[in-house]
Design an enzyme around this catalytic site. Structure first.
Site, PDB file in Angstrom:
ATOM      1  N   ARG A 225       0.852  -1.188   0.000  1.00  0.00           N
ATOM      2  CA  ARG A 225       0.000   0.000   0.000  1.00  0.00           C
ATOM      3  C   ARG A 225       0.892   1.244   0.000  1.00  0.00           C
ATOM      4  NH1 ARG A 225      -3.395  -2.900  -1.546  1.00  0.00           N
ATOM      5  NH2 ARG A 225      -5.440  -3.353  -0.637  1.00  0.00           N
ATOM      6  N   HIS A 273      -1.126  -0.329  -9.892  1.00  0.00           N
ATOM      7  CA  HIS A 273      -1.763  -1.251  -8.937  1.00  0.00           C
ATOM      8  C   HIS A 273      -2.219  -2.542  -9.633  1.00  0.00           C
ATOM      9  CE1 HIS A 273      -3.796  -1.342  -4.776  1.00  0.00           C
ATOM     10  NE2 HIS A 273      -3.570  -2.574  -5.196  1.00  0.00           N
TER      11      HIS A 273
HETATM   12  N1  LIG Z   1      -0.465  -4.398  -5.279  1.00  0.00           N
HETATM   13  C1  LIG Z   1      -1.277  -5.409  -5.399  1.00  0.00           C
HETATM   14  O1  LIG Z   1      -1.704  -5.735  -6.502  1.00  0.00           O
HETATM   15  C2  LIG Z   1      -1.664  -6.211  -4.172  1.00  0.00           C
HETATM   16  C3  LIG Z   1      -2.331  -7.431  -4.339  1.00  0.00           C
HETATM   17  C4  LIG Z   1      -2.624  -8.188  -3.204  1.00  0.00           C
HETATM   18  C5  LIG Z   1      -2.271  -7.736  -1.952  1.00  0.00           C
HETATM   19  N2  LIG Z   1      -1.639  -6.537  -1.825  1.00  0.00           N
HETATM   20  C6  LIG Z   1      -1.238  -6.065  -0.487  1.00  0.00           C
HETATM   21  O2  LIG Z   1      -0.440  -7.067   0.125  1.00  0.00           O
HETATM   22  C7  LIG Z   1      -0.782  -7.134   1.499  1.00  0.00           C
HETATM   23  C8  LIG Z   1      -0.380  -8.485   2.056  1.00  0.00           C
HETATM   24  O3  LIG Z   1      -1.298  -9.478   1.638  1.00  0.00           O
HETATM   25  P1  LIG Z   1      -1.374 -10.897   2.366  1.00  0.00           P
HETATM   26  O4  LIG Z   1      -2.588 -11.569   1.876  1.00  0.00           O
HETATM   27  O5  LIG Z   1      -0.067 -11.606   2.273  1.00  0.00           O
HETATM   28  O6  LIG Z   1      -1.581 -10.410   3.884  1.00  0.00           O
HETATM   29  P2  LIG Z   1      -1.628 -11.275   5.226  1.00  0.00           P
HETATM   30  O7  LIG Z   1      -1.837 -12.726   4.909  1.00  0.00           O
HETATM   31  O8  LIG Z   1      -2.589 -10.600   6.124  1.00  0.00           O
HETATM   32  O9  LIG Z   1      -0.160 -11.146   5.824  1.00  0.00           O
HETATM   33  C9  LIG Z   1       0.298  -9.978   6.401  1.00  0.00           C
HETATM   34  C10 LIG Z   1       1.741 -10.183   6.881  1.00  0.00           C
HETATM   35  O10 LIG Z   1       2.229  -8.908   7.357  1.00  0.00           O
HETATM   36  C11 LIG Z   1       2.689  -9.071   8.685  1.00  0.00           C
HETATM   37  N3  LIG Z   1       2.459  -7.861   9.474  1.00  0.00           N
HETATM   38  C12 LIG Z   1       1.293  -7.235   9.727  1.00  0.00           C
HETATM   39  N4  LIG Z   1       1.495  -6.164  10.535  1.00  0.00           N
HETATM   40  C13 LIG Z   1       2.830  -6.137  10.788  1.00  0.00           C
HETATM   41  C14 LIG Z   1       3.650  -5.292  11.564  1.00  0.00           C
HETATM   42  N5  LIG Z   1       3.160  -4.260  12.235  1.00  0.00           N
HETATM   43  N6  LIG Z   1       4.976  -5.563  11.609  1.00  0.00           N
HETATM   44  C15 LIG Z   1       5.499  -6.620  10.951  1.00  0.00           C
HETATM   45  N7  LIG Z   1       4.770  -7.462  10.190  1.00  0.00           N
HETATM   46  C16 LIG Z   1       3.443  -7.226  10.108  1.00  0.00           C
HETATM   47  C17 LIG Z   1       1.888 -10.221   9.264  1.00  0.00           C
HETATM   48  O11 LIG Z   1       2.566 -10.738  10.397  1.00  0.00           O
HETATM   49  P3  LIG Z   1       2.055 -12.082  11.131  1.00  0.00           P
HETATM   50  O12 LIG Z   1       2.488 -13.183  10.211  1.00  0.00           O
HETATM   51  O13 LIG Z   1       2.791 -12.073  12.411  1.00  0.00           O
HETATM   52  O14 LIG Z   1       0.567 -11.960  11.263  1.00  0.00           O
HETATM   53  C18 LIG Z   1       1.828 -11.153   8.056  1.00  0.00           C
HETATM   54  O15 LIG Z   1       3.022 -11.914   7.968  1.00  0.00           O
HETATM   55  C19 LIG Z   1      -2.279  -6.846   1.513  1.00  0.00           C
HETATM   56  O16 LIG Z   1      -2.686  -6.349   2.779  1.00  0.00           O
HETATM   57  C20 LIG Z   1      -2.428  -5.800   0.421  1.00  0.00           C
HETATM   58  O17 LIG Z   1      -2.339  -4.510   0.969  1.00  0.00           O
HETATM   59  C21 LIG Z   1      -1.328  -5.765  -2.902  1.00  0.00           C
END
Ligand SMILES: NC(=O)c1ccc[n+]([C@@H]2O[C@H](COP(=O)([O-])OP(=O)(O)OC[C@H]3O[C@@H](n4cnc5c(N)ncnc54)[C@H](OP(=O)(O)O)[C@@H]3O)[C@@H](O)[C@H]2O)c1
Length: 310
Positions: A225, A273
């Site tokens: 983001r 994006h």
């Molecule tokens: N650009 C694009 O096209 C696109 C597409 C898809 C997703 N995204 C972005 O990618 C993000 C990640 O997706 P996901 O499905 O992999 O998310 P997810 O499964 O919710 O995983 C989030 C990861 O971030 C870690 N995290 C959260 N808060 C943190 C903090 N304060 N400090 C350190 N680590 C932290 C979590 O730690 P824990 O393992 O300890 O919970 C987890 O490992 C989404 O939220 C979205 O914004 C972008």
């Protein structure tokens, strides 16, 4: 009060194809495109619906986001905190994100930005080769997507460090957790790949001080983001020659305004994006399975933890 089994799904996917896919996957459900009979709607699936919509749907039992990051949903005042908000788990996005991260890793390793600049000058100047083993990658966020990105890059022979909130175990990846571990991680990173959710703790995380901890010439990939990365700090570190480049897919304001200096910077590459887009068939398959779980009274997969913010 016990809710009755859900019967009507309102879909706002921005394309009528979504409604057809949901109707085919859930023949027992009524799938509608407009909340004409608001009292009958008990499920919602969509992305960025109009403000106030959820307040007009008193019988909602669950909201399904057609994406992985739900920060925009959590900012909405009309979404009751008690309502289950369910997001997509991978659903084909991790594979795309692996490709996007690899694009950044290869751009750094093979001096792509440097050669593009040299091409402008018709200059034939081979750069010192960089090996995979000498290309240190860090993945911030080891969730559904980040863990797969980290594992895939490690499998290709890159030394990969992964960082999360709680300590994770990803095969082949040097894992660490928590803010105190971030500085040492950044100091040993050539390509930084941000895959964190946008939360109160991660907004503004990649500020000037943290970006300045990266070694000289490092490349930043932001595919999570835009509000997590200070764009002005990035530009100033690129201008100072401290950072080598950036591959950016997400921005604090989208679409990125035409006058924004990021567009013009020679060491910045911009995509709109699209790092990992939602694949309708995969998304519908996952949401339909959750709706069937809900109808059977079972726990759904991917319910957002409101307290954590992701
Ligand atoms: N650009 C694009 O096209 C696109 C597409 C898809 C997703 N995204 C972005 O990618 C993000 C990640 O997706 P996901 O499905 O992999 O998310 P997810 O499964 O919710 O995983 C989030 C990861 O971030 C870690 N995290 C959260 N808060 C943190 C903090 N304060 N400090 C350190 N680590 C932290 C979590 O730690 P824990 O393992 O300890 O919970 C987890 O490992 C989404 O939220 C979205 O914004 C972008």
């Amino acid at each position: 009060m016990q809710s009755s089994a859900p019967r009507t799904l309102l879909v706002r996917g921005g394309d009528p194809r979504w409604n057809a896919l949901f109707a085919a996957a859930l023949p027992g459900l009524r799938v509608v495109a407009a909340p004409d009979d608001a009292e009958s709607i008990d499920l919602f699936a969509g992305w960025n619906p109009e403000p106030g919509l959820f307040a007009r749907l008193p019988r909602l039992q669950a909201v399904f986001a057609l994406g992985a990051g739900v920060d925009a949903f959590l900012r909405r005042p009309d979404l009751p905190g008690s309502l289950p908000l369910v997001r997509l788990l991978d659903a084909g996005m991790a594979e795309q994100m692996i490709e996007y991260a690899l694009l950044g890793v290869l751009a750094w390793q093979r001096h792509l930005l440097r050669y593009e600049a040299l091409q402008q000058q018709h200059a034939w100047q081979p750069q010192a080769p960089r090996t995979r083993a000498g290309t240190r990658v860090a993945v911030l966020g080891l969730g559904e997507i980040g863990a797969q990105v980290a594992r895939a890059l490690s499998g290709l022979g890159y030394p990969v460090a992964g960082w999360s909130r709680t300590l994770r175990d990803v095969p082949g990846v040097r894992c660490s957790a928590g803010l105190p571990a971030l500085g040492p991680l950044l100091e040993a990173t050539d390509v930084l790949v941000n895959l964190l959710p946008s939360t109160a703790d991660t907004r503004g995380l990649l500020d000037h001080a943290r970006l300045a901890q990266l070694p000289s010439g490092a490349l930043v990939v932001n595919a999570a983001r835009g509000d997590q990365l200070d764009a002005e700090a990035l530009l100033s570190l690129l201008d100072d020659g401290r950072l080598g480049g950036a591959l950016l897919d997400v921005f604090a304001s989208e679409p990125l305004p035409p006058e924004h200096p990021l567009w013009r910077h020679p060491q910045v590459r911009i995509t709109p994006h699209v790092a990992a887009v939602t694949l309708p068939e995969r998304a519908v398959e996952q949401i339909a399975a959750n709706i069937l779980r809900l109808q059977r009274g079972e726990a759904m997969h991917g319910i957002v933890d409101r307290a954590r913010g992701y």
